[in-house]
Write a protein that holds these residues in place. Structure first.
Motif, short mmCIF file in Angstrom:
data_model
loop_
_atom_site.label_atom_id
_atom_site.label_comp_id
_atom_site.label_asym_id
_atom_site.label_seq_id
_atom_site.Cartn_x
_atom_site.Cartn_y
_atom_site.Cartn_z
N UNK A 305 0.96 -1.23 0.00
CA UNK A 305 -0.06 -0.02 0.05
C UNK A 305 0.81 1.33 -0.16
N UNK A 306 2.03 1.22 0.82
CA UNK A 306 2.89 2.29 0.91
C UNK A 306 3.80 2.45 -0.66
N UNK A 307 4.17 1.45 -1.02
CA UNK A 307 4.86 1.35 -2.36
C UNK A 307 3.73 1.97 -3.63
N UNK A 308 2.56 1.72 -3.60
CA UNK A 308 1.79 1.91 -4.69
C UNK A 308 0.50 3.00 -4.26
N UNK A 309 0.61 3.35 -3.20
CA UNK A 309 -0.57 4.48 -2.80
C UNK A 309 -1.97 3.65 -2.76
N UNK A 310 -1.89 2.33 -2.19
CA UNK A 310 -3.19 1.74 -2.38
C UNK A 310 -3.84 1.85 -0.95
N UNK A 311 -5.22 1.53 -0.90
CA UNK A 311 -5.91 1.59 0.12
C UNK A 311 -6.21 0.01 0.72
N UNK A 312 -6.12 -0.23 2.15
CA UNK A 312 -6.34 -1.16 2.98
C UNK A 312 -7.81 -1.33 3.74
N UNK A 313 -8.38 -2.40 3.65
CA UNK A 313 -9.57 -2.55 4.70
C UNK A 313 -9.34 -4.03 5.23
N UNK A 314 -9.67 -4.26 6.41
CA UNK A 314 -9.45 -5.45 7.01
C UNK A 314 -10.73 -6.11 7.69
N UNK A 315 -10.64 -7.31 7.50
CA UNK A 315 -11.73 -8.14 8.65
C UNK A 315 -11.13 -9.01 9.05
N UNK A 316 -12.01 -10.01 9.69
CA UNK A 316 -11.20 -11.02 10.38
C UNK A 316 -10.56 -12.19 9.58
N UNK A 317 -11.09 -12.43 8.27
CA UNK A 317 -10.29 -13.25 7.48
C UNK A 317 -9.53 -12.53 6.19
N UNK A 318 -9.96 -11.44 6.03
CA UNK A 318 -9.41 -11.00 4.63
C UNK A 318 -8.70 -9.63 4.88
N UNK A 319 -7.83 -9.33 4.11
CA UNK A 319 -7.18 -7.88 3.89
C UNK A 319 -7.56 -7.50 2.60
N UNK A 320 -8.21 -6.71 2.31
CA UNK A 320 -8.55 -6.22 0.83
C UNK A 320 -7.96 -5.10 0.39
N UNK A 321 -7.13 -5.08 -0.84
CA UNK A 321 -6.59 -3.89 -1.26
C UNK A 321 -7.12 -3.53 -2.35
N UNK A 322 -6.95 -2.15 -2.61
CA UNK A 322 -8.03 -1.29 -3.61
C UNK A 322 -7.03 -0.23 -4.13
N UNK A 323 -7.41 0.34 -5.08
CA UNK A 323 -6.89 1.80 -5.41
C UNK A 323 -7.62 2.76 -4.82
#
Length: 323
Positions: A305-323
């Motif tokens: 996320x730091x390398x490419x300026x991406x957004x992160x959202x977390x839940x108990x079982x997943x880490x979602x990476x998006x623009x």
């Protein structure tokens, strides 16, 4: 590679001795005294091969008991004659004879009754085999081990394993996957089996890769060679990968060099219950390099996320990476 200074014949002799001792203890245990049971406990604690041998022998003995239970019983009249007053059952002789029969039968039944070893997601495990070989299991892997006096056979049912094979020309060491086999006499190599891929990498020595159905040899690999198959490719490929990268998992590391992010995420997801999800397929084409700790999905996601300026959202079982 395991040091070849110990003679294979001596190892086979020691293996047969343990097998015979396990058979004798199995027959005698039900009628053992307290002192005998303490002796059994000391023998079991004297080596991992003792405990494994005893467990397998008991299981085979139980199976034989089930078979015998289904056979016709001794005629009542014969039983009455055999146990008439004054007749004494030769228990020690019977036990020795039974243990010898059992020890012989174990040799035939071992191939039919494999020992299972496995790892959970994110776990690694080193398994020492009775012949002196060592198997290092990577995350979420499963093997079935069959040993006899004439053959050493491992079935890699899923995952990845590194094999450090003790030399023994009289007993070929064979690793089987769904439709391929790898045969060696003494070497160090790794095999990875996933749903859509197969990798065989040789670190030391040489191996033969062949078709399991036809028994036809497909390739002979030397140190540094890799036999690679993908469902998306027309046929197997022979190449020479970076061995440090291929075996980094033994140190709990994932080494990447301009690897597409989609591929890197699939590798990271092998080691953690927390799965990284790329919300935008285009993100998966971004390259990434570096050395990352397997099983640490959160840190890996923060890095990209730091390398490419991406957004992160977390839940108990997943880490979602998006623009």
């Amino acid at each position: 590679m395991v040091n070849g200074s110990s003679a294979p014949g001596h190892e086979r002799c020691a293996h047969r001795k343990v097998r015979a001792q396990a058979a004798l203890w199995t027959v005698l245990a039900p009628d053992s005294s307290a002192d005998d049971l303490r002796g059994l406990a000391r023998w079991l604690a004297d080596g991992e091969d003792h405990a494994q041998g005893y467990t397998r022998t008991q299981a085979i003995w139980d199976d034989l008991g089930d078979v015998l239970a289904g056979q016709e019983t001794i005629d009542d009249r014969e039983l009455a004659v055999a146990e008439k007053p004054g007749w004494v059952r030769p228990a020690p002789i019977f036990a020795m004879a039974a243990s010898l029969v059992l020890a012989c039968m174990i040799g035939f039944l071992m191939l039919a009754r494999p020992v299972q070893y496995g790892t959970d997601v994110g776990e690694q495990r080193v398994v020492s085999l009775a012949d002196g070989s060592r198997v290092t299991l990577n995350t979420s892997s499963q093997i079935a081990v069959r040993m006899s006096d004439g053959r050493r056979e491992i079935s890699l049912e899923q995952g990845e394993a590194l094999f450090d094979v003790a030399p023994d020309p009289a007993r070929p060491f064979i690793v089987r996957t769904a439709d391929r086999y790898v045969q060696v006499l003494g070497t160090t190599f790794s095999v990875r089996r996933d749903e859509r891929r197969l990798d065989v990498v040789v670190l030391h020595g040489s191996v033969e890769v062949g078709d399991a159905d036809s028994a036809k040899a497909l390739a002979r690999l030397r140190p540094g060679d890799r036999f690679r198959e993908r469902a998306s490719e027309p046929g197997p490929i022979l190449d020479r990968p970076d061995l440090e990268v291929e075996t980094a998992w033994r140190n709990g590391e994932l080494m990447l060099d301009q690897t597409p992010l989609g591929t890197a995420v699939r590798e990271m997801n092998r080691y953690s219950e927390t799965q990284i999800v790329l919300a935008d397929p285009g993100i998966g084409k971004l390259p990434i390099s570096g050395v990352f700790r397997t099983g640490d999905s959160a840190s890996f996601a923060r890095t990209i996320s730091l390398m490419y300026g991406l957004k992160i959202s977390k839940s108990d079982e997943t880490v979602v990476v998006e623009r």
